[in-house]
Design an enzyme around this catalytic site. Structure first.
Site, PDB file in Angstrom:
ATOM      1  NE  ARG A  63      -2.252  -1.951   3.239  1.00 42.46           N
ATOM      2  CZ  ARG A  63      -2.202  -3.285   3.349  1.00 42.46           C
ATOM      3  NH1 ARG A  63      -2.852  -4.036   2.487  1.00 42.46           N
ATOM      4  NH2 ARG A  63      -1.523  -3.863   4.318  1.00 42.46           N
ATOM      5  CD  GLU A 100       0.750 -12.651  16.529  1.00 39.29           C
ATOM      6  OE1 GLU A 100       0.194 -12.193  15.516  1.00 39.29           O
ATOM      7  OE2 GLU A 100       0.151 -13.047  17.537  1.00 39.29           O
TER       8      GLU A 100
HETATM    9  C1  PRP Z   1       1.172  -4.082   6.710  1.00 44.01           C
HETATM   10  C2  PRP Z   1       1.219  -2.591   6.468  1.00 44.01           C
HETATM   11  C3  PRP Z   1       2.634  -2.241   6.781  1.00 44.01           C
HETATM   12  C4  PRP Z   1       2.985  -3.222   7.875  1.00 44.01           C
HETATM   13  C5  PRP Z   1       2.899  -2.555   9.213  1.00 44.01           C
HETATM   14  O1  PRP Z   1       1.625  -4.755   5.581  1.00 44.01           O
HETATM   15  O2  PRP Z   1       0.854  -2.260   5.144  1.00 44.01           O
HETATM   16  O3  PRP Z   1       3.502  -2.428   5.664  1.00 44.01           O
HETATM   17  O4  PRP Z   1       2.029  -4.289   7.824  1.00 44.01           O
HETATM   18  O5  PRP Z   1       3.197  -3.458  10.247  1.00 44.01           O
HETATM   19  P1  PRP Z   1       4.466  -3.287  11.199  1.00 44.01           P
HETATM   20  O6  PRP Z   1       4.543  -1.846  11.589  1.00 44.01           O
HETATM   21  O7  PRP Z   1       4.133  -4.193  12.358  1.00 44.01           O
HETATM   22  O8  PRP Z   1       5.667  -3.753  10.463  1.00 44.01           O
HETATM   23  P2  PRP Z   1       1.701  -6.350   5.521  1.00 44.01           P
HETATM   24  O9  PRP Z   1       2.997  -6.813   6.105  1.00 44.01           O
HETATM   25  O10 PRP Z   1       0.444  -6.907   6.110  1.00 44.01           O
HETATM   26  O11 PRP Z   1       1.832  -6.661   3.976  1.00 44.01           O
HETATM   27  P3  PRP Z   1       0.919  -6.369   2.679  1.00 44.01           P
HETATM   28  O12 PRP Z   1       1.275  -4.975   2.239  1.00 44.01           O
HETATM   29  O13 PRP Z   1       1.381  -7.388   1.721  1.00 44.01           O
HETATM   30  O14 PRP Z   1      -0.522  -6.492   3.087  1.00 44.01           O
HETATM   31  N1  HPA Z   2      -4.066  -2.345   8.329  1.00 49.13           N
HETATM   32  C1  HPA Z   2      -3.081  -2.454   7.433  1.00 49.13           C
HETATM   33  N2  HPA Z   2      -1.936  -3.039   7.709  1.00 49.13           N
HETATM   34  C2  HPA Z   2      -1.745  -3.524   8.943  1.00 49.13           C
HETATM   35  C3  HPA Z   2      -2.714  -3.438   9.914  1.00 49.13           C
HETATM   36  C4  HPA Z   2      -3.940  -2.817   9.596  1.00 49.13           C
HETATM   37  O1  HPA Z   2      -4.853  -2.696  10.419  1.00 49.13           O
HETATM   38  N3  HPA Z   2      -2.224  -3.995  11.050  1.00 49.13           N
HETATM   39  C5  HPA Z   2      -0.978  -4.409  10.757  1.00 49.13           C
HETATM   40  N4  HPA Z   2      -0.683  -4.123   9.488  1.00 49.13           N
END
Ligand code: PRP
Ligand code: HPA
Length: 176
Positions: A63, A100
């Site tokens: 994102r 985690e």
């Molecule tokens: C989510 C979010 C951040 C990260 C935040 O992405 O978009 O990149 O987690 O979490 P943190 O601060 O604990 O590191 P995710 O790893 O779920 O991957 P995605 O973009 O593939 O959904």
């Molecule tokens: N949204 C998007 N990314 C995330 C979240 C959430 O709530 N928690 C941990 N990664």
């Protein structure tokens, strides 16, 4: 009169029990879908960073690509991706971070930043901060000056934004 931060906050969707029971997922897709909130969101970042000395925007998979690339374009800067492991085709550097259960890693192309370049790092959300910290370490290994780590949403109860600040980085989030 609309307060832009409040406006964005009210459009973010809280999805209970996703991706697993007990977790409330902060979903930014409604903010992107609505042309007005998408513009307000990007403009908040543009107002903060226009006129600042920056060379590049680095966006985190996935994102962070959406907001980071539009922001880079608006600021007349280049965009570089920080990707999940195994996605980039050329020479890469990697940094691990802990989830985690187990570890994950992010990668960048070795030639994506030149030493001394001033980089804005951006993602959608800071939870534990592990992702942004790993991305910042990667940028610093490549010689970049990480001017700020930015996100749309902070989850302060998880301590991530504090951890990113404790590493010496400046942090900006639109809302929490
Ligand atoms: C989510 C979010 C951040 C990260 C935040 O992405 O978009 O990149 O987690 O979490 P943190 O601060 O604990 O590191 P995710 O790893 O779920 O991957 P995605 O973009 O593939 O959904
Ligand atoms: N949204 C998007 N990314 C995330 C979240 C959430 O709530 N928690 C941990 N990664």
């Amino acid at each position: 009169q609309i307060d832009p931060t409040q406006y964005i906050r009210q459009i973010i969707r809280n999805v209970p029990d996703w991706p697993k029971p007990g977790v409330t997922f902060r979903d930014i897709t409604p903010v992107l879908q609505d042309p007005r909130s998408f513009r307000v969101l990007i403009d908040l970042f543009v107002y903060r960073y226009m006129g600042q000395k920056l060379d590049l925007v680095a966006g985190v998979d996935a994102r962070g690509f959406i907001v980071g690339s539009v922001l880079a374009y608006e600021l007349n800067l280049g965009f570089v991706p920080v990707r999940k492991k195994g996605k980039l085709p050329f020479n890469t550097v990697a940094e691990e971070y802990s989830l985690e259960y187990g570890n994950a890693s992010v990668e960048m192309h070795t030639d994506s930043v030149r030493p001394g370049q001033r980089v804005l790092l951006i993602d959608d959300l800071i939870a534990t901060g592990g992702t942004l910290l790993a991305a910042a370490r990667l940028l610093q290994r490549l010689g970049a000056n990480v001017v700020e780590a930015a996100a749309i949403i902070d989850l302060p109860e998880l301590g991530g934004s504090q951890a990113v600040k404790d590493s010496g980085l400046s942090v900006y989030t639109v809302c929490s």
